[in-house]
Write an enzyme that holds these catalytic residues in place. Sequence first.
Site, PDB file in Angstrom:
ATOM      1  N   THR A 127       0.868  -1.178   0.000  1.00  0.00           N
ATOM      2  CA  THR A 127       0.000   0.000   0.000  1.00  0.00           C
ATOM      3  C   THR A 127       0.903   1.225   0.000  1.00  0.00           C
ATOM      4  OG1 THR A 127      -1.677  -1.162   1.271  1.00  0.00           O
ATOM      5  CG2 THR A 127      -1.819   1.234   1.228  1.00  0.00           C
ATOM      6  N   LYS A 143      -7.838   1.801  -3.270  1.00  0.00           N
ATOM      7  CA  LYS A 143      -7.561   1.361  -1.893  1.00  0.00           C
ATOM      8  C   LYS A 143      -7.650   2.537  -0.910  1.00  0.00           C
ATOM      9  CE  LYS A 143      -5.130  -0.723   1.554  1.00  0.00           C
ATOM     10  NZ  LYS A 143      -5.147  -1.960   2.216  1.00  0.00           N
ATOM     11  N   LYS A 164      -1.436   5.171   8.591  1.00  0.00           N
ATOM     12  CA  LYS A 164      -0.633   5.201   7.353  1.00  0.00           C
ATOM     13  C   LYS A 164      -1.531   5.446   6.134  1.00  0.00           C
ATOM     14  CE  LYS A 164       1.686   2.231   4.063  1.00  0.00           C
ATOM     15  NZ  LYS A 164       2.237   0.951   3.682  1.00  0.00           N
TER      16      LYS A 164
END
Length: 308
Positions: free
Chosen positions: A106, A181, A256
């Site tokens: 990611t 995402k 994050k």
Amino acid sequence: MTETSPENTGRIAFLGLGHMGEPMAVNLIKAGFDVIGFDVLPAAVEAARRAGVPCAKNALEAADSASIVLTMFPSGAILLDAYRGVGEPGLLESAAENTLFLDCSTIDVAQAREAARIALEAGHRSADAPVSGGVVGAEAGTLTFMIGAAAADLAQITPLLEVMGKKLVHCGGHGAGQAAKICNNMLLGISMIGAAEAFVLGEKLGLTHQALFDVISTASGQCWSVTTNCPVPGPVPASPANRDYTPGFAGALMAKDLGLALNALEHEGVAAQLGPLAAEIYRKFSDEGGAGRDFSGIISNIRDSSQG
Ligand code: NAD
């Protein structure tokens, strides 16, 4: 041999054998794929070897003989350094021409696009396929992959993603997987804060958790943060609230991902208010003891900061 068999996929260099990478690599091997792994952390290499993943001496050795270089790294900066090389040849220089670089980490959307750009410039192919589903999904082979790739490259990556995951969504071209995402996870962060505030307000107003759950889960406030990951113990027995907020999805990872969403919001000039606020709330949660707790533990902070 069918188009989707492990035999004609070629060798997969699996770089980054951490919490997610190791079980994903193990599942590929169990399904018959030819995998060679590597991690910069000797302990991760040892653990992977014990789990049955053959490992190379370094990343370049792993990538040299591969037709797919799959990365599962902590950040985009690490990915770009590995591609370019820092004071030594990088993966892009040493890999055979037309290697498919498949990043499942990611990372920032801008970094994902940059990674694709330099891979293509070096004569390779590129795809981003970040995941959701966590370590449990990685172990069970039930991850969701959000894919950003040229349609022509889907046939080569689909068979291995189908082994590691149960749902694949082709979101568009390079970077589109990362984009999807962070949009999803920004909404998730916002909805969990909303769910937690609703339950704390319900407590103050004298509602039982079960009564409020029974209403929200069947009414217009319904969302995953309530029906699956309910922030209070009781109504959903499998939710992390029932095990003192052991993750699940850790606060550090939510912080994050919201940081990545914040970068994208600023880059694209979106007039968002809740996304940046959620990023700030989870940064604080993570810095102040929530990094290793499930992100639904944010409810404790809301309760503790409330009067009375
Ligand atoms: P992790 O820190 O456990 O694993 C990352 C591994 O990459 C580490 O073992 C590290 O030593 C290795 N590494 C770093 N630089 C390297 C290099 N140059 N070459 C080879 N190996 C290198 O992290 P994780 O939990 O496995 O997460 C991996 C990625 O997946 C992250 O981007 C994370 O955001 C994402 N993700 C994690 C989860 C989760 O629940 N853990 C869920 C969804 C997505």
